[in-house]
Design a protein around this motif. Structure first.
Motif, PDB file in Angstrom:
ATOM      1  N   PRO A 463      52.865  59.987  62.210  1.00  0.00           N
ATOM      2  CA  PRO A 463      52.285  60.018  63.393  1.00  0.00           C
ATOM      3  C   PRO A 463      51.196  61.132  63.343  1.00  0.00           C
ATOM      4  O   PRO A 463      51.256  61.972  62.505  1.00  0.00           O
ATOM      5  N   LYS A 464      50.105  61.200  64.280  1.00  0.00           N
ATOM      6  CA  LYS A 464      49.214  62.225  64.428  1.00  0.00           C
ATOM      7  C   LYS A 464      49.728  63.145  65.267  1.00  0.00           C
ATOM      8  O   LYS A 464      49.146  64.247  65.172  1.00  0.00           O
ATOM      9  N   VAL A 465      50.581  62.708  66.231  1.00  0.00           N
ATOM     10  CA  VAL A 465      50.902  63.691  67.531  1.00  0.00           C
ATOM     11  C   VAL A 465      52.438  63.479  67.481  1.00  0.00           C
ATOM     12  O   VAL A 465      53.146  62.484  67.407  1.00  0.00           O
ATOM     13  N   ILE A 466      52.941  64.729  67.268  1.00  0.00           N
ATOM     14  CA  ILE A 466      54.647  64.722  67.264  1.00  0.00           C
ATOM     15  C   ILE A 466      55.029  65.385  68.392  1.00  0.00           C
ATOM     16  O   ILE A 466      54.779  66.645  68.815  1.00  0.00           O
ATOM     17  N   LEU A 467      56.263  64.788  69.076  1.00  0.00           N
ATOM     18  CA  LEU A 467      56.823  65.201  70.327  1.00  0.00           C
ATOM     19  C   LEU A 467      58.202  65.563  69.946  1.00  0.00           C
ATOM     20  O   LEU A 467      58.985  64.740  69.680  1.00  0.00           O
ATOM     21  N   LEU A 468      58.710  66.694  70.260  1.00  0.00           N
ATOM     22  CA  LEU A 468      60.075  67.281  69.915  1.00  0.00           C
ATOM     23  C   LEU A 468      60.686  67.935  71.022  1.00  0.00           C
ATOM     24  O   LEU A 468      60.290  68.662  71.679  1.00  0.00           O
ATOM     25  N   ASP A 469      61.742  67.386  71.389  1.00  0.00           N
ATOM     26  CA  ASP A 469      62.516  67.586  72.449  1.00  0.00           C
ATOM     27  C   ASP A 469      63.800  68.296  71.984  1.00  0.00           C
ATOM     28  O   ASP A 469      65.058  67.896  71.827  1.00  0.00           O
ATOM     29  N   GLU A 470      63.639  69.613  71.806  1.00  0.00           N
ATOM     30  CA  GLU A 470      65.160  70.350  71.167  1.00  0.00           C
ATOM     31  C   GLU A 470      65.469  69.675  70.124  1.00  0.00           C
ATOM     32  O   GLU A 470      66.595  69.357  70.017  1.00  0.00           O
ATOM     33  N   ALA A 471      64.741  69.243  69.201  1.00  0.00           N
ATOM     34  CA  ALA A 471      64.753  68.305  67.882  1.00  0.00           C
ATOM     35  C   ALA A 471      65.971  68.802  66.900  1.00  0.00           C
ATOM     36  O   ALA A 471      66.581  68.072  66.309  1.00  0.00           O
ATOM     37  N   THR A 472      66.294  69.941  67.149  1.00  0.00           N
ATOM     38  CA  THR A 472      67.138  70.673  65.928  1.00  0.00           C
ATOM     39  C   THR A 472      68.300  71.247  66.620  1.00  0.00           C
ATOM     40  O   THR A 472      69.016  72.129  66.162  1.00  0.00           O
ATOM     41  N   SER A 473      68.374  70.951  67.972  1.00  0.00           N
ATOM     42  CA  SER A 473      69.612  71.807  68.897  1.00  0.00           C
ATOM     43  C   SER A 473      71.022  71.558  68.264  1.00  0.00           C
ATOM     44  O   SER A 473      71.726  72.119  68.580  1.00  0.00           O
ATOM     45  N   ALA A 474      71.216  70.325  67.502  1.00  0.00           N
ATOM     46  CA  ALA A 474      72.577  70.151  67.045  1.00  0.00           C
ATOM     47  C   ALA A 474      72.617  70.623  65.628  1.00  0.00           C
ATOM     48  O   ALA A 474      73.646  70.237  65.008  1.00  0.00           O
ATOM     49  N   LEU A 475      71.676  71.332  65.039  1.00  0.00           N
ATOM     50  CA  LEU A 475      71.945  71.550  63.488  1.00  0.00           C
ATOM     51  C   LEU A 475      72.483  73.019  63.566  1.00  0.00           C
ATOM     52  O   LEU A 475      72.218  73.827  64.409  1.00  0.00           O
TER      53      LEU A 475
END
Length: 548
Positions: A463-475
Motif C-alpha cells: 500500500p501507499k499508506v500504512i496504518l499500524l495499531d500497536e502492530a508489534t505489541s505481541a512480539l
C-alpha cells in the motif's frame, strides 16, 4: 390438480350409480382406465409443481443469502463492534430459514389450500347448498377453537424466536471463549447459563408444539361433526329417492376436499406468525443504514498526491460524549506520524477514521486535497494497508491467509512477503509449511506469529499508506526488533501512521500527535516534545519507570 381431484368423485359417483348396475365389463373397464388416467395426470402435475417449487425456492434462497452477505459487508466496522457474533449467526440460521419457509412452503400451500376450499365449495353451493352449510358447521366450530390455539401459539412463538437468538449467542460464547472460561474456572457457570437459555427456548417450543397439536386435534373433531351431520342428512335424501348413493359418495369426497383445504388454510395462518416474527427481525436488519456511506464511483481521476489532512475532525457515538474533537493535522506523503496518549483518549479512533471504518461526525479528512467521502470506496481502501492488534486468521492454509491481502498474488510473492515480515522461519517449522491448515481464528499460533502473518498480508498488498495499531505489541523484544527493521525498509517511500504503546519505538518518526481526552494536546518531533517536558515527556518517563 384441483380439477382432477374434483373429477375423481364425479366419476366414482357415475361409476356406482350408472356403470356398475349395467354389469357391462367393457364400459366398467373403460371407466376404471379413465379414473387411472386422471390419477396419473394428477401425480405428474404434482411432480412438476414440486419441481418448480424447488427451483423457485433455490433461487429465492440464493438471492436472500447473497443479499444478506452483501448487507453484512456494507454495514462495516461499527456494526460488528456493537452486535455479538451469535446474533449475526442467528440471522442466517433462524431468521433466514423461517422466512424462506414462507416462499418455499407456506405461500404455495396457502394458494393451493384456497383453491382446494373455494372450487368444491362453489360446486356444492350450486348443487347441494345444504351439504355446504353442514360442512361449514364443523368448520365454524374449528375457527373458534383455532383462534384460542393461535393466540397461544403466537405468544409462545414470540418467546421462542427471542429465546432462539439468546441461546444461539450463549452457545457461541461457550465455544468461542472455551480457553478463557477454563482458565477462570468458570466452565460450570457458562454451562449452567447456556443450559438455562436452551431450557427457556425448549419450554417455549414445547408449548408452541402442544398448541399446534391441539389445533390438529380440533381438525379431526370438527371434521367428525360435519361427517356425522352429512351422512345423517344424506341418507335421509337417499331413502326419499332425491339422491343416489353414488352421488352421496361423490359429495362426501367434495366435503373432504373442503374440510382439508379449510384446515390447511387455517394451519398456515398461525404458521406464518412465526415466520413474520423472524421476517420482522430480518427486515429490521436489512433496513439498517451503514455507518459509512459508500460512494460507488466507477470512473475517477487517479490521485496524484497522497498527503493526508485532518481538518477539525470530531467523532462521537453520542453527542454528549465525544470521542475526539477538533483534531487537525497534516501528514505529508512518505512521512511518519505516531499517535500517542492515555488509554481511551481516541488514538485508535483516529486510525479508523482515516481508514474510513467510520465517517467523521464533524470536520473532514482529505487525501490529496480531496475529501474521502468523494472518493470511490474501493479505490480509497486500495491505498491503505492495515495491521491491528487483533488479527483474524481464516480456517485455511497459511499461504491463503497471507494471500488474503492480495488474492491474485503468486506463491513466490507470498513467500517474499513472509520473509520480510520475519514469518518464513516459523512457517517452515509447521507441519506442512505454507500449506498448513490453521485452526479457527489461528488458535494453533501464538499472538506474535499471528501479528507477523498480518504484517505479511499488508506487505503483500504494497500500500501507499500504512496504518499500524500497536502492530508489534505481541512480539518479544528480539522479534520486535527484527520486524521493526523490516518495516523500516518496507515503509521507505510510504506514509506510516502508527498508534504507539512503546514510545521508544517512535524516536525517528517525523511527527508525534499527543492526545488527551480526545483533544490534541501536543504535536512535534520526539526531541521537541521531550524538551518541552509536557504530557509526552511524562508518558515517556512513566514508561521508563514501568520497565524497571
Amino acid at each position: 390438480m384441483i380439477w382432477g381431484e374434483l373429477m375423481i368423485p364425479r366419476r366414482m359417483g357415475h361409476l356406482i350409480d350408472y356403470t356398475i348396475p349395467k354389469k357391462d365389463l367393457n364400459i366398467l373397464g373403460r371407466q376404471i382406465l379413465f379414473l387411472c388416467g386422471i390419477v396419473v395426470v394428477i401425480l405428474i402435475a404434482k411432480a412438476i409443481y414440486q419441481l418448480m417449487e424447488q427451483i423457485i425456492a433455490n433461487h429465492i434462497i440464493k438471492d436472500q443469502q447473497t443479499d444478506l452477505m452483501t448487507k453484512l459487508q456494507s454495514l462495516g466496522y461499527a456494526y460488528y463492534e456493537k452486535v455479538p457474533t451469535g446474533q449475526i449467526l442467528s440471522i442466517f440460521e433462524n431468521a433466514v430459514g423461517q422466512t424462506q419457509q414462507t416462499y418455499t412452503f407456506l405461500f404455495p400451500q396457502f394458494i393451493y389450500a384456497m383453491a382446494q376450499f373455494m372450487v368444491p365449495s362453489v360446486v356444492l353451493i350450486m348443487e347441494q347448498p345444504v351439504f355446504f352449510l353442514i360442512t361449514m358447521v364443523g368448520n365454524i366450530i374449528y375457527i373458534f377453537l383455532n383462534k384460542v390455539a393461535n393466540q397461544r401459539i403466537e405468544y409462545y412463538l414470540t418467546i421462542e424466536s427471542s429465546a432462539a437468538q439468546t441461546s444461539q449467542q450463549s452457545l457461541y460464547d461457550a465455544i468461542e471463549a472455551t480457553t478463557e472460561l477454563k482458565m477462570a474456572g468458570s466452565k460450570d457457570w457458562i454451562i449452567h447459563r447456556t443450559i438455562q437459555d436452551f431450557k427457556k427456548y425448549k419450554t417455549a417450543r414445547m408449548w408452541s408444539i402442544f398448541w399446534r397439536h391441539f389445533r390438529y386435534t380440533t381438525v379431526g373433531l370438527t371434521l367428525t361433526i360435519s361427517t356425522v351431520l352429512f351422512y345423517f342428512y344424506g341418507l335421509q335424501e337417499v331413502r326419499q329417492g332425491t339422491l343416489l348413493i353414488g352421488e352421496l359418495i361423490g359429495y362426501s369426497f367434495l366435503i373432504g376436499l373442503i374440510s382439508r383445504g379449510f384446515s390447511v388454510f387455517f394451519y398456515i395462518i398461525p404458521a406464518q406468525y412465526n415466520a413474520i416474527n423472524y421476517a420482522r427481525y430480518l427486515y429490521d436488519f436489512l433496513a439498517l443504514e451503514p455507518a459509512v456511506k459508500r460512494n460507488e464511483i466507477t470512473e475517477q481521476e487517479p490521485l496524484t498526491s497522497f498527503d493526508i489532512q485532518l481538518e477539525n475532525v470530531g467523532f462521537y457515538y453520542q453527542k454528549e460524549h465525544p470521542i475526539i474533537e477538533n483534531v487537525s493535522c497534516n501528514i505529508p506523503f512518505v512521512q511518519k506520524l505516531a499517535i500517542v496518549g492515555e488509554s481511551g483518549c481516541g488514538k485508535s479512533t483516529i486510525l479508523k477514521l482515516i481508514g474510513r471504518f467510520y465517517d467523521v461526525t464533524s470536520g473532514d479528512i482529505k487525501i490529496g486535497g480531496v475529501s474521502v467521502k468523494e472518493l470511490g470506496f474501493n479505490q480509497y481502501r486500495s491505498f491503505f494497508g492495515y495491521v491491528f492488534q487483533d488479527t483474524y486468521l481464516f480456517h485455511m492454509s497459511i499461504k491463503n491467509n497471507i494471500r488474503f491481502g492480495k488474492p491474485d498474488a503468486t506463491d513466490e510473492e507470498i513467500i517474499e512477503a513472509a520473509k520480510m515480515a520475519k514469518a518464513h522461519e516459523f512457517i517452515m517449522e509447521t507441519e506442512d509449511g505454507y500449506d498448513t491448515i490453521l485452526g479457527e481464528r489461528g488458535v494453533s499460533l501464538s499472538g506474535g506469529q499471528k501479528q507477523r502473518l498480518s504484517i505479511a498480508r499488508m506487505m503483500l498488498n504494497d500500500p501507499k499508506v500504512i496504518l499500524l495499531d500497536e502492530a508489534t505489541s505481541a512480539l518479544d523484544n528480539a522479534t520486535e526488533l527484527a520486524v521493526k527493521e523490516a518495516l523500516e525498509k518496507f515503509t521507505i517511500g510510504k506514509t506510516v501512521i502508527t498508534v504507539a504503546h512503546r514510545l521508544s519505538t517512535i524516536r525517528d518518526y517525523d511527527s508525534i500527535l499527543v492526545l488527551d481526552a480526545g483533544y490534541v494536546k501536543e504535536q512535534g518531533s520526539y526531541e521537541e516534545l521531550m524538551s518541552s517536558k509536557g504530557l509526552f515527556y511524562n508518558l515517556v518517563m512513566r514508561g521508563m519507570q514501568d520497565e524497571k
